[in-house]
Write a protein that holds these residues in place. Structure first.
Motif, PDB file in Angstrom:
ATOM      1  N   LEU A 101      10.719   1.034  -2.424  1.00 52.65           N
ATOM      2  CA  LEU A 101      10.562  -0.320  -1.880  1.00 52.65           C
ATOM      3  C   LEU A 101       9.440  -0.401  -0.848  1.00 52.65           C
ATOM      4  O   LEU A 101       8.880  -1.476  -0.609  1.00 52.65           O
ATOM      5  CB  LEU A 101      11.877  -0.780  -1.258  1.00 52.65           C
ATOM      6  CG  LEU A 101      13.039  -1.011  -2.228  1.00 52.65           C
ATOM      7  CD1 LEU A 101      14.310  -1.366  -1.471  1.00 52.65           C
ATOM      8  CD2 LEU A 101      12.694  -2.115  -3.224  1.00 52.65           C
ATOM      9  N   SER A 102       9.106   0.727  -0.239  1.00 47.30           N
ATOM     10  CA  SER A 102       8.053   0.716   0.782  1.00 47.30           C
ATOM     11  C   SER A 102       6.647   0.666   0.186  1.00 47.30           C
ATOM     12  O   SER A 102       5.690   0.288   0.873  1.00 47.30           O
ATOM     13  CB  SER A 102       8.171   1.963   1.655  1.00 47.30           C
ATOM     14  OG  SER A 102       7.767   3.130   0.942  1.00 47.30           O
ATOM     15  N   LEU A 103       6.500   1.038  -1.078  1.00 47.29           N
ATOM     16  CA  LEU A 103       5.169   1.210  -1.667  1.00 47.29           C
ATOM     17  C   LEU A 103       4.351  -0.077  -1.737  1.00 47.29           C
ATOM     18  O   LEU A 103       3.165  -0.068  -1.372  1.00 47.29           O
ATOM     19  CB  LEU A 103       5.293   1.845  -3.054  1.00 47.29           C
ATOM     20  CG  LEU A 103       5.983   3.218  -3.097  1.00 47.29           C
ATOM     21  CD1 LEU A 103       6.022   3.741  -4.530  1.00 47.29           C
ATOM     22  CD2 LEU A 103       5.282   4.218  -2.191  1.00 47.29           C
ATOM     23  N   PRO A 104       4.907  -1.222  -2.201  1.00 47.88           N
ATOM     24  CA  PRO A 104       4.084  -2.432  -2.244  1.00 47.88           C
ATOM     25  C   PRO A 104       3.602  -2.883  -0.868  1.00 47.88           C
ATOM     26  O   PRO A 104       2.464  -3.353  -0.727  1.00 47.88           O
ATOM     27  CB  PRO A 104       5.031  -3.476  -2.866  1.00 47.88           C
ATOM     28  CG  PRO A 104       6.065  -2.681  -3.581  1.00 47.88           C
ATOM     29  CD  PRO A 104       6.242  -1.435  -2.787  1.00 47.88           C
ATOM     30  N   VAL A 105       4.442  -2.732   0.160  1.00 46.89           N
ATOM     31  CA  VAL A 105       4.046  -3.133   1.512  1.00 46.89           C
ATOM     32  C   VAL A 105       2.905  -2.256   2.010  1.00 46.89           C
ATOM     33  O   VAL A 105       1.904  -2.746   2.564  1.00 46.89           O
ATOM     34  CB  VAL A 105       5.253  -3.040   2.468  1.00 46.89           C
ATOM     35  CG1 VAL A 105       4.849  -3.448   3.890  1.00 46.89           C
ATOM     36  CG2 VAL A 105       6.394  -3.913   1.980  1.00 46.89           C
ATOM     37  N   LEU A 106       3.022  -0.958   1.804  1.00 45.82           N
ATOM     38  CA  LEU A 106       1.979  -0.028   2.236  1.00 45.82           C
ATOM     39  C   LEU A 106       0.672  -0.274   1.494  1.00 45.82           C
ATOM     40  O   LEU A 106      -0.408  -0.321   2.108  1.00 45.82           O
ATOM     41  CB  LEU A 106       2.462   1.404   2.008  1.00 45.82           C
ATOM     42  CG  LEU A 106       1.473   2.534   2.296  1.00 45.82           C
ATOM     43  CD1 LEU A 106       0.987   2.483   3.733  1.00 45.82           C
ATOM     44  CD2 LEU A 106       2.109   3.890   1.998  1.00 45.82           C
ATOM     45  N   GLY A 107       0.744  -0.444   0.174  1.00 44.73           N
ATOM     46  CA  GLY A 107      -0.469  -0.646  -0.615  1.00 44.73           C
ATOM     47  C   GLY A 107      -1.197  -1.927  -0.259  1.00 44.73           C
ATOM     48  O   GLY A 107      -2.420  -1.941  -0.075  1.00 44.73           O
ATOM     49  N   ALA A 108      -0.458  -3.030  -0.126  1.00 43.50           N
ATOM     50  CA  ALA A 108      -1.089  -4.313   0.204  1.00 43.50           C
ATOM     51  C   ALA A 108      -1.689  -4.286   1.607  1.00 43.50           C
ATOM     52  O   ALA A 108      -2.779  -4.824   1.847  1.00 43.50           O
ATOM     53  CB  ALA A 108      -0.058  -5.437   0.088  1.00 43.50           C
ATOM     54  N   GLY A 109      -0.995  -3.658   2.549  1.00 41.97           N
ATOM     55  CA  GLY A 109      -1.516  -3.585   3.914  1.00 41.97           C
ATOM     56  C   GLY A 109      -2.798  -2.786   3.997  1.00 41.97           C
ATOM     57  O   GLY A 109      -3.739  -3.173   4.704  1.00 41.97           O
ATOM     58  N   MET A 110      -2.877  -1.668   3.280  1.00 40.94           N
ATOM     59  CA  MET A 110      -4.086  -0.853   3.290  1.00 40.94           C
ATOM     60  C   MET A 110      -5.268  -1.609   2.700  1.00 40.94           C
ATOM     61  O   MET A 110      -6.390  -1.532   3.207  1.00 40.94           O
ATOM     62  CB  MET A 110      -3.849   0.433   2.508  1.00 40.94           C
ATOM     63  CG  MET A 110      -3.176   1.531   3.300  1.00 40.94           C
ATOM     64  SD  MET A 110      -4.196   2.181   4.646  1.00 40.94           S
ATOM     65  CE  MET A 110      -5.474   3.016   3.707  1.00 40.94           C
ATOM     66  N   PHE A 111      -5.006  -2.347   1.622  1.00 44.38           N
ATOM     67  CA  PHE A 111      -6.090  -3.111   0.992  1.00 44.38           C
ATOM     68  C   PHE A 111      -6.648  -4.142   1.977  1.00 44.38           C
ATOM     69  O   PHE A 111      -7.865  -4.285   2.134  1.00 44.38           O
ATOM     70  CB  PHE A 111      -5.572  -3.808  -0.265  1.00 44.38           C
ATOM     71  CG  PHE A 111      -6.647  -4.519  -1.035  1.00 44.38           C
ATOM     72  CD1 PHE A 111      -7.434  -3.840  -1.955  1.00 44.38           C
ATOM     73  CD2 PHE A 111      -6.886  -5.873  -0.836  1.00 44.38           C
ATOM     74  CE1 PHE A 111      -8.442  -4.486  -2.655  1.00 44.38           C
ATOM     75  CE2 PHE A 111      -7.891  -6.539  -1.536  1.00 44.38           C
ATOM     76  CZ  PHE A 111      -8.676  -5.838  -2.443  1.00 44.38           C
ATOM     77  N   GLY A 112      -5.767  -4.866   2.657  1.00 43.60           N
ATOM     78  CA  GLY A 112      -6.229  -5.875   3.611  1.00 43.60           C
ATOM     79  C   GLY A 112      -6.910  -5.277   4.829  1.00 43.60           C
ATOM     80  O   GLY A 112      -7.850  -5.858   5.373  1.00 43.60           O
ATOM     81  N   LEU A 113      -6.452  -4.108   5.278  1.00 42.85           N
ATOM     82  CA  LEU A 113      -7.016  -3.500   6.482  1.00 42.85           C
ATOM     83  C   LEU A 113      -8.421  -2.969   6.245  1.00 42.85           C
ATOM     84  O   LEU A 113      -9.311  -3.149   7.095  1.00 42.85           O
ATOM     85  CB  LEU A 113      -6.106  -2.357   6.944  1.00 42.85           C
ATOM     86  CG  LEU A 113      -6.532  -1.614   8.208  1.00 42.85           C
ATOM     87  CD1 LEU A 113      -6.502  -2.542   9.419  1.00 42.85           C
ATOM     88  CD2 LEU A 113      -5.639  -0.400   8.443  1.00 42.85           C
TER      89      LEU A 113
END
Length: 444
Positions: A101-113
């Protein structure tokens, strides 16, 4: 005769468990499978600690004080949530589900950062770091607790931690070197392209670990309320002593991580070699992992960790005396201090896992709370390092890209001397507590 018979049966069961674990370890398949997820997690961590400050200062015009303040505020908020995430994780039946469940949050945050829109400012940076660190926290807490629960012996726990940190160092090397390779001379473009490599690595690493690593031992869900559960970890004296040493040592490591790119660019005047220096540092750390694991078996984890601190101090203090063009000397410092890094990565988490195994029933669910506090200290260290070191540099007259001798001397002092002083504090504290840790925590 019943009592001796029970003892014999218990010993036989323990021997059978050890033989089973030895047979599994001989193939190394579950050990490598568990470690695989460490690669994308470390890949995500390095840009936040190393590249993001310089990216938003030089690429988007934010001041050192503004970037430092954002990093301090967001990381403190993130750190405060880690014990709560750990407590909540102990109430879940499946750590694999929490990681997924943590993977989509981590992936989207890295892309935006790392691929921010034009005109992105402090608010955007703060929001993206929060999403990255939230996903990262859920993943790392459950990942670490899973490793502590999965092994049955001290050597088994050390192997799992070493595998995880070995893959993590590989991820760090990739994250350090790829921006320059992907876009030579353009750090902004290189970091943006880095995200397209990170996302597949995140999916593949998670899939290997989640699919091929055995489930941890069966445990009952934590029924304690949040405050009593978290407080119980802090009043456990060996855990608190270990956490104090880990804190002092972590701040010593976090200050150079936040300032290394400024040091290489302005003091050494070799910004084009920054990726190479980082690669040397982390490759040396990865290469030293088996040596520290073997040394810990001979002299104990406490004494091996202490020796690594002395090595770091002896090597890193020379960075203060370097100037423009001293690239070969700095490369040697990177190799020597990187070798010490291997112990910092492998031994403290293995010591924490030993404490859990010694003082926690296999059926108890406490690993999440303990690793929640561990992550809290890790992130608090990074927050303090970035939130204090960067504004301090501004106050002392350092300007990124500047040539003022006083400003450059201030940068050298903050980069090299402050970490050495903190590392001395950590080593002194560890040595003074060695008998307490050995006796109470079983960490010999």
């Amino acid at each position: 005769m019943a009592e001796p018979a029970a003892t014999v049966a218990s010993a036989a069961d323990a021997g059978a468990a050890d033989e089973a674990e030895s047979a599994a370890a001989a193939t190394w398949r579950p050990v490598f499978a568990y470690g695989a997820f460490g690669l994308p997690l470390a890949f995500a961590a390095l840009p936040i600690y190393v590249h993001v400050p310089r990216l938003y200062v030089e690429g988007f015009g934010l001041s050192l004080a503004a970037v430092g303040a954002v990093l301090l505020a967001v990381r403190i908020l993130d750190a405060l949530t880690d014990p709560l995430i750990g407590w909540a994780s102990d109430r879940l039946a499946n750590r694999k589900l929490a990681i997924a469940l943590s993977l989509p949050v981590l992936g989207a945050g890295m892309f935006g950062l790392l691929s921010p829109p034009a005109g992105a400012g402090a608010a955007w940076m703060a929001a993206m770091i929060f999403f990255v660190t939230l996903g990262f926290s859920v993943a790392t807490i459950n990942y670490g607790a899973w490793g502590a629960e999965a092994a049955h012996t001290a050597n088994g726990r050390t192997r799992l931690v070493a595998s995880r940190e070995g893959f993590a160092l590989l991820g760090v090397v990739l994250a350090a070197s790829l921006p320059t390779v992907l876009a030579p001379g353009d750090e902004v473009a290189g970091l943006a392209r880095l995200t397209w490599i990170f996302l597949p690595l995140l999916c593949v690493g998670a899939l290997v670990t989640l699919a091929a690593t055995p489930r941890p031992q069966a445990r009952r869900h934590s029924m304690q309320r949040v405050l009593p559960s978290l407080w119980a970890a802090l009043v456990h004296r060996p855990f608190l002593l270990l956490l104090a040493v880990f804190c002092a040592n972590g701040i010593a490591a976090a200050i150079p991580a936040s300032t290394v790119l400024f040091f290489v660019a302005d003091v050494l005047q070799a910004s084009g070699l920054s990726g190479l220096f980082l690669v040397l540092y982390f490759v040396a750390g990865a290469a030293s992992l088996p040596l520290w694991v073997r040394l810990s078996r001979c002299v104990g984890k406490v004494r091996a960790w202490f020796g690594s601190m002395l090595l770091a101090i002896a090597s890193f203090i020379w960075a203060y005396f370097l100037g423009a063009g001293d690239t070969f000397a700095f490369a040697l410092i990177c190799v020597a201090s990187g070798a010490a890094l291997g112990a910092d990565l492998a031994l403290p988490p293995a010591m924490l896992a030993d404490l859990l195994a010694r003082d926690t029933s296999p059926s108890d669910a406490r690993a999440g709370a303990w690793f929640g506090w561990w992550n809290f200290v890790t992130k608090a260290n990074l927050a303090l390092a970035a939130g204090l070191a960067l504004p301090l540099l501004g106050m002392l007259g350092y300007v990124s890209g500047g040539t003022d001798p006083d400003g450059l001397q201030a940068l050298s002092a903050v980069y090299a001397l402050a970490p050495v002083a903190l590392k001395l504090l950590a080593a002194t504290l560890l040595w003074s507590l060695r008998y307490k840790l050995d006796f109470e925590g079983g960490l010999k």
